[in-house]
Motif scaffolding. Sequence first.
Motif, PDB file in Angstrom:
ATOM      1  N   LYS A 188     -66.568 -57.166 -61.608  1.00  0.00           N
ATOM      2  CA  LYS A 188     -66.894 -55.784 -62.011  1.00  0.00           C
ATOM      3  C   LYS A 188     -65.803 -54.783 -61.644  1.00  0.00           C
ATOM      4  CE  LYS A 188     -71.864 -56.328 -61.768  1.00  0.00           C
ATOM      5  NZ  LYS A 188     -72.506 -56.780 -60.526  1.00  0.00           N
ATOM      6  N   ASN A 189     -65.132 -55.001 -60.521  1.00  0.00           N
ATOM      7  CA  ASN A 189     -64.107 -54.063 -60.050  1.00  0.00           C
ATOM      8  C   ASN A 189     -62.766 -54.768 -59.902  1.00  0.00           C
ATOM      9  OD1 ASN A 189     -66.288 -52.172 -59.563  1.00  0.00           O
ATOM     10  ND2 ASN A 189     -66.742 -53.406 -57.745  1.00  0.00           N
ATOM     11  N   PRO A 190     -61.922 -54.714 -60.936  1.00  0.00           N
ATOM     12  CA  PRO A 190     -60.658 -55.454 -60.878  1.00  0.00           C
ATOM     13  C   PRO A 190     -59.814 -55.017 -59.684  1.00  0.00           C
ATOM     14  CG  PRO A 190     -60.992 -54.449 -63.050  1.00  0.00           C
ATOM     15  CD  PRO A 190     -62.061 -53.919 -62.166  1.00  0.00           C
ATOM     16  N   VAL A 191     -59.018 -55.954 -59.158  1.00  0.00           N
ATOM     17  CA  VAL A 191     -58.028 -55.574 -58.144  1.00  0.00           C
ATOM     18  C   VAL A 191     -56.715 -55.274 -58.866  1.00  0.00           C
ATOM     19  CG1 VAL A 191     -59.056 -56.891 -56.248  1.00  0.00           C
ATOM     20  CG2 VAL A 191     -57.373 -57.989 -57.733  1.00  0.00           C
ATOM     21  N   THR A 192     -55.965 -54.323 -58.315  1.00  0.00           N
ATOM     22  CA  THR A 192     -54.695 -53.933 -58.915  1.00  0.00           C
ATOM     23  C   THR A 192     -53.553 -54.515 -58.086  1.00  0.00           C
ATOM     24  OG1 THR A 192     -55.724 -51.912 -59.698  1.00  0.00           O
ATOM     25  CG2 THR A 192     -53.316 -51.961 -59.671  1.00  0.00           C
ATOM     26  N   LEU A 193     -52.626 -55.179 -58.762  1.00  0.00           N
ATOM     27  CA  LEU A 193     -51.483 -55.792 -58.066  1.00  0.00           C
ATOM     28  C   LEU A 193     -50.362 -54.762 -57.934  1.00  0.00           C
ATOM     29  CD1 LEU A 193     -51.580 -59.299 -59.803  1.00  0.00           C
ATOM     30  CD2 LEU A 193     -53.061 -58.318 -58.022  1.00  0.00           C
ATOM     31  N   ASN A 194     -49.307 -55.156 -57.218  1.00  0.00           N
ATOM     32  CA  ASN A 194     -48.293 -54.140 -56.887  1.00  0.00           C
ATOM     33  C   ASN A 194     -47.448 -53.688 -58.087  1.00  0.00           C
ATOM     34  OD1 ASN A 194     -46.791 -56.419 -57.145  1.00  0.00           O
ATOM     35  ND2 ASN A 194     -46.269 -56.596 -54.957  1.00  0.00           N
ATOM     36  N   ASN A 195     -47.566 -54.369 -59.220  1.00  0.00           N
ATOM     37  CA  ASN A 195     -46.861 -53.898 -60.426  1.00  0.00           C
ATOM     38  C   ASN A 195     -47.831 -53.244 -61.412  1.00  0.00           C
ATOM     39  OD1 ASN A 195     -48.252 -56.180 -61.187  1.00  0.00           O
ATOM     40  ND2 ASN A 195     -46.704 -56.846 -62.664  1.00  0.00           N
ATOM     41  N   GLY A 196     -49.065 -53.004 -60.971  1.00  0.00           N
ATOM     42  CA  GLY A 196     -50.030 -52.350 -61.842  1.00  0.00           C
ATOM     43  C   GLY A 196     -50.896 -53.299 -62.635  1.00  0.00           C
ATOM     44  N   GLU A 197     -50.502 -54.576 -62.688  1.00  0.00           N
ATOM     45  CA  GLU A 197     -51.374 -55.565 -63.335  1.00  0.00           C
ATOM     46  C   GLU A 197     -52.719 -55.582 -62.616  1.00  0.00           C
ATOM     47  OE1 GLU A 197     -49.988 -59.780 -64.760  1.00  0.00           O
ATOM     48  OE2 GLU A 197     -48.644 -59.186 -63.132  1.00  0.00           O
ATOM     49  N   THR A 198     -53.761 -55.974 -63.326  1.00  0.00           N
ATOM     50  CA  THR A 198     -55.066 -56.112 -62.663  1.00  0.00           C
ATOM     51  C   THR A 198     -55.592 -57.528 -62.841  1.00  0.00           C
ATOM     52  OG1 THR A 198     -56.252 -55.418 -64.652  1.00  0.00           O
ATOM     53  CG2 THR A 198     -55.666 -53.682 -63.069  1.00  0.00           C
ATOM     54  N   ARG A 199     -56.498 -57.900 -61.952  1.00  0.00           N
ATOM     55  CA  ARG A 199     -57.164 -59.195 -62.037  1.00  0.00           C
ATOM     56  C   ARG A 199     -58.639 -59.036 -61.708  1.00  0.00           C
ATOM     57  NH1 ARG A 199     -53.367 -60.478 -64.168  1.00  0.00           N
ATOM     58  NH2 ARG A 199     -52.008 -62.304 -63.951  1.00  0.00           N
ATOM     59  N   THR A 200     -59.480 -59.656 -62.542  1.00  0.00           N
ATOM     60  CA  THR A 200     -60.868 -59.878 -62.119  1.00  0.00           C
ATOM     61  C   THR A 200     -60.950 -61.316 -61.604  1.00  0.00           C
ATOM     62  OG1 THR A 200     -61.377 -60.400 -64.421  1.00  0.00           O
ATOM     63  CG2 THR A 200     -61.959 -58.203 -63.634  1.00  0.00           C
ATOM     64  N   PHE A 201     -60.573 -62.268 -62.481  1.00  0.00           N
ATOM     65  CA  PHE A 201     -60.411 -63.643 -62.044  1.00  0.00           C
ATOM     66  C   PHE A 201     -58.987 -64.075 -62.386  1.00  0.00           C
ATOM     67  CE2 PHE A 201     -64.980 -63.115 -62.156  1.00  0.00           C
ATOM     68  CZ  PHE A 201     -65.309 -63.657 -60.932  1.00  0.00           C
ATOM     69  N   LEU A 202     -58.641 -65.330 -62.074  1.00  0.00           N
ATOM     70  CA  LEU A 202     -57.248 -65.751 -62.186  1.00  0.00           C
ATOM     71  C   LEU A 202     -56.860 -66.090 -63.623  1.00  0.00           C
ATOM     72  CD1 LEU A 202     -57.182 -67.942 -58.963  1.00  0.00           C
ATOM     73  CD2 LEU A 202     -56.089 -65.707 -59.295  1.00  0.00           C
ATOM     74  N   GLU A 203     -55.600 -65.868 -63.937  1.00  0.00           N
ATOM     75  CA  GLU A 203     -55.076 -66.182 -65.267  1.00  0.00           C
ATOM     76  C   GLU A 203     -54.098 -67.353 -65.184  1.00  0.00           C
ATOM     77  OE1 GLU A 203     -53.831 -62.635 -67.311  1.00  0.00           O
ATOM     78  OE2 GLU A 203     -55.754 -61.649 -66.885  1.00  0.00           O
ATOM     79  N   ASP A 204     -53.871 -68.010 -66.317  1.00  0.00           N
ATOM     80  CA  ASP A 204     -52.892 -69.106 -66.351  1.00  0.00           C
ATOM     81  C   ASP A 204     -51.542 -68.561 -65.896  1.00  0.00           C
ATOM     82  OD1 ASP A 204     -54.987 -70.522 -67.386  1.00  0.00           O
ATOM     83  OD2 ASP A 204     -54.248 -70.484 -69.458  1.00  0.00           O
ATOM     84  N   GLY A 205     -50.833 -69.335 -65.115  1.00  0.00           N
ATOM     85  CA  GLY A 205     -49.540 -68.894 -64.605  1.00  0.00           C
ATOM     86  C   GLY A 205     -49.622 -68.159 -63.274  1.00  0.00           C
ATOM     87  N   ASP A 206     -50.815 -67.825 -62.837  1.00  0.00           N
ATOM     88  CA  ASP A 206     -50.955 -67.192 -61.521  1.00  0.00           C
ATOM     89  C   ASP A 206     -50.678 -68.223 -60.419  1.00  0.00           C
ATOM     90  OD1 ASP A 206     -51.651 -64.838 -62.725  1.00  0.00           O
ATOM     91  OD2 ASP A 206     -53.759 -64.855 -62.090  1.00  0.00           O
ATOM     92  N   THR A 207     -50.077 -67.741 -59.344  1.00  0.00           N
ATOM     93  CA  THR A 207     -49.835 -68.562 -58.160  1.00  0.00           C
ATOM     94  C   THR A 207     -50.514 -67.893 -56.969  1.00  0.00           C
ATOM     95  OG1 THR A 207     -47.718 -69.359 -59.000  1.00  0.00           O
ATOM     96  CG2 THR A 207     -48.041 -69.474 -56.617  1.00  0.00           C
ATOM     97  N   ILE A 208     -51.254 -68.663 -56.216  1.00  0.00           N
ATOM     98  CA  ILE A 208     -51.883 -68.132 -54.996  1.00  0.00           C
ATOM     99  C   ILE A 208     -51.140 -68.713 -53.790  1.00  0.00           C
ATOM    100  CG2 ILE A 208     -53.988 -68.192 -53.572  1.00  0.00           C
ATOM    101  CD1 ILE A 208     -54.253 -66.265 -55.864  1.00  0.00           C
ATOM    102  N   ILE A 209     -50.775 -67.822 -52.872  1.00  0.00           N
ATOM    103  CA  ILE A 209     -50.064 -68.222 -51.660  1.00  0.00           C
ATOM    104  C   ILE A 209     -50.898 -67.785 -50.458  1.00  0.00           C
ATOM    105  CG2 ILE A 209     -47.916 -68.018 -50.328  1.00  0.00           C
ATOM    106  CD1 ILE A 209     -47.582 -66.570 -53.661  1.00  0.00           C
ATOM    107  N   MET A 210     -51.163 -68.726 -49.565  1.00  0.00           N
ATOM    108  CA  MET A 210     -51.875 -68.381 -48.325  1.00  0.00           C
ATOM    109  C   MET A 210     -50.992 -68.733 -47.151  1.00  0.00           C
ATOM    110  SD  MET A 210     -55.631 -69.864 -49.299  1.00  0.00           S
ATOM    111  CE  MET A 210     -56.378 -69.371 -50.870  1.00  0.00           C
ATOM    112  N   ARG A 211     -51.017 -67.856 -46.146  1.00  0.00           N
ATOM    113  CA  ARG A 211     -50.281 -68.117 -44.899  1.00  0.00           C
ATOM    114  C   ARG A 211     -51.217 -67.834 -43.738  1.00  0.00           C
ATOM    115  NH1 ARG A 211     -46.480 -64.943 -47.809  1.00  0.00           N
ATOM    116  NH2 ARG A 211     -45.011 -66.316 -48.922  1.00  0.00           N
TER     117      ARG A 211
END
Lengths: 434, 434
Positions: free
Chosen positions: A386-409
């Motif tokens: 319901k509430n998309p998150v905004t990435l640092n280039n202005g792109e938004t995500r509700t769920f993940l898209e093809d080509g997305d990479t998730i990095i955890m540390r």
Amino acid sequence: MYHLNETHDPSLTSWVSSANSDDTDFPIQNLPFAEFRRQGSSEAFRGGVAIGDQVIDLAAVAKLKLFSDLAQEALQACSHSTLNNFMAMDKAAWSALRLALSTALQEGATEQAQLENCLIAQDDVEYSLPCEIKDYTDFYSSIHHATKVGSLFRPDNPLLPNYKWVPIGYHGRASSIAVSGQTFPRPCGQLKAADDEAPSFGPCKRLDYEVEVGIFIGNGNTLGEPINIEDAEDYIFGLCILNDWSARDIQAWEYQPLGPFLSKSFASTISPWIVTTEALLPFRSSFSHPEDDPQPLPYLTSETNSQSGAFDMTLDCFITTSTNQEESRLSRSNFKHAYWTAGQMVTHHAINGCNLQAGDLLGSGTQSGANEGEAGCLLELTTAGKNPVTLNNGETRTFLEDGDTIIMRAHCEREGARRIGFGEVRSSILPPKL
Amino acid sequence: MYHLNETHDPSLTSWVSSANSDDTDFPIQNLPFAEFRRQGSSEAFRGGVAIGDQVIDLAAVAKLKLFSDLAQEALQACSHSTLNNFMAMDKAAWSALRLALSTALQEGATEQAQLENCLIAQDDVEYSLPCEIKDYTDFYSSIHHATKVGSLFRPDNPLLPNYKWVPIGYHGRASSIAVSGQTFPRPCGQLKAADDEAPSFGPCKRLDYEVEVGIFIGNGNTLGEPINIEDAEDYIFGLCILNDWSARDIQAWEYQPLGPFLSKSFASTISPWIVTTEALLPFRSSFSHPEDDPQPLPYLTSETNSQSGAFDMTLDCFITTSTNQEESRLSRSNFKHAYWTAGQMVTHHAINGCNLQAGDLLGSGTQSGANEGEAGCLLELTTAGKNPVTLNNGETRTFLEDGDTIIMRAHCEREGARRIGFGEVRSSILPPKL
């Protein structure tokens, strides 16, 4: 539990100079284990320990016969293509090898000249799974996650009555767990929105990650012999970072009455390095349930667990997309907020006599905190889209898209101790196969 | 699918005379696989094939080099302490070995003199698991079981809306699966009756068995590559009998929202012999959903699956108690009544890209029929303990007691084919460890 010893001394430095850098995950106080080989080679995978930006090749060290007795025996067990045999040795063996490596890698160690030939730059290696993962069990230990997800799947009944009594867990799929670098096609399956008449078949539209801690079992128990909570920590070899990918729409339709199945089994990704519980000793935290909550049943209670059952382990999650290689932060949370400790998970798992084995992996469940920015998955962060998150280039995500990479540390730091890290787990989504 | 060939000829007889007896499970048309060694010995386990009341030692046969090419290669793969390597070969290899053994064991075969030295009486051997079981998945394919159990756990909502669309399954625990002969202490855990304020800890009071068919995966698929329903049978090596022990009171308290966990993971027991799908070819049945039910989505539909996707396999269950060694029958049911076929389970399991591996075990779920005496567990037979069953000596049972032994047998018979059987799975309950 271990005792603090010379290997934890924050003033220790190594003759591997990169290990002395302030921002390394792998100072001499850490010494985590992985399976590795030279990148692109057809060499056999063998055990390695991270030191600064290098890997020390344990199969090569074993051949030098520098160590004696238990440490040498442990080293031999690390020379194979999985660490299962080493993990199946007990705490004394894990500890002996850690001490021997700590001594030999210290500034001024007489072993320096010989060991220098056993180093390979981390930039030049590739990893496999550190061990053959036998059974995989996923717990659900963040009450914040359970409450928020519950409110989405069951608005009238978010936190079920058993949650505060039972360390809820379920069996997961071991075969599809891979090491950092894993890529996988977006999963397909049956999807049915609440107002659809019938399900349809197609690619998942609500693909999500989950920030989890992975707990590796070392020595196991015999079928029929439970594990006392006082002894539970002796069965844990170490921790890693785990991304437990989830297909939320597949999950919503399939999960009743027997739990998540295809919504989880298409992929799970772990960081290559297992940080031992001995290395984590300076970062233990007290554990308790809120006063107004039920207190755990006696089989889940011990003084040690109350005093230091939790891990103060910070978990960070980032995303890059096909059009933006700069990382955007998604969350920061901490394993110390879990409602059940790793020790309680081990004891609960075996209380019915179930036999744990070296190489079993327990997932902590998504580690979300109580506050904004501490949610360990998009389902929570976006309130189910319901509430998309905004990435640092202005792109938004509700769920993940093809080509997305998730990095955890992940890392641990605390006054009076040397900061240690877990490295990272990184994985990308490919288009669906149709 | 296989084709009927000379190995299925009902008139074939063997020079092993016990294989020609009317009541043997193991005529020359069967030739199932197990891992065995001489009872009480410290010999290595190796592959064997049942023929009458004998086992033919495949490691010994391999040494004779009687067979050529693929059959000999398959034989070599059967010489190890697990059958995983053999199972990971393809249908052509399984079939070549079956044909070679069928030929060499036939009445009048020139190999008789040499092979006689490779026989060991089944009475003199012990079995291990036939393979290392990698991942274990339990399905829920009897709509009769799902409906009856659902009505006990959720009186208002017995059969959930997804049941007729999704071959419901969940991940199970592989480590606690053992071969016939397994004994285990009654599991302990958290118990909470509906009107209890809080859970208590103690031994399970509602211990149950479940009559299931075990489906062994042979060759696997690559992560990310689904298995077409037309090809699904090529991934199945064979079937066995599975007793999926269940602690109903632990299950009732723990199972929401993530499914059964400790209520199932304390033990599961399988019969030693894997009957190959090639041996089962004469006993295939057509498959369809009732006309008024939703028809399966296209990814679960094929002409072959409709024509012959089901197995006509009779499942019998018996009990003995500590005071009565004479078997009392509990049920008789048939796998052909399952709402989903084994092929559909395989295809559904991999539709999200999940990789199956040689040695994976799929449970069919409790196989109950629509009628009285066809219920595959005590939960159903006694309506959750309300109506005790009476054994042949007058003893009654609601749920199982310490010292009880459950025996399951299975067979296939049909006009124009030689009857074949699965042997048995037998397992007993020990007192709890407290």
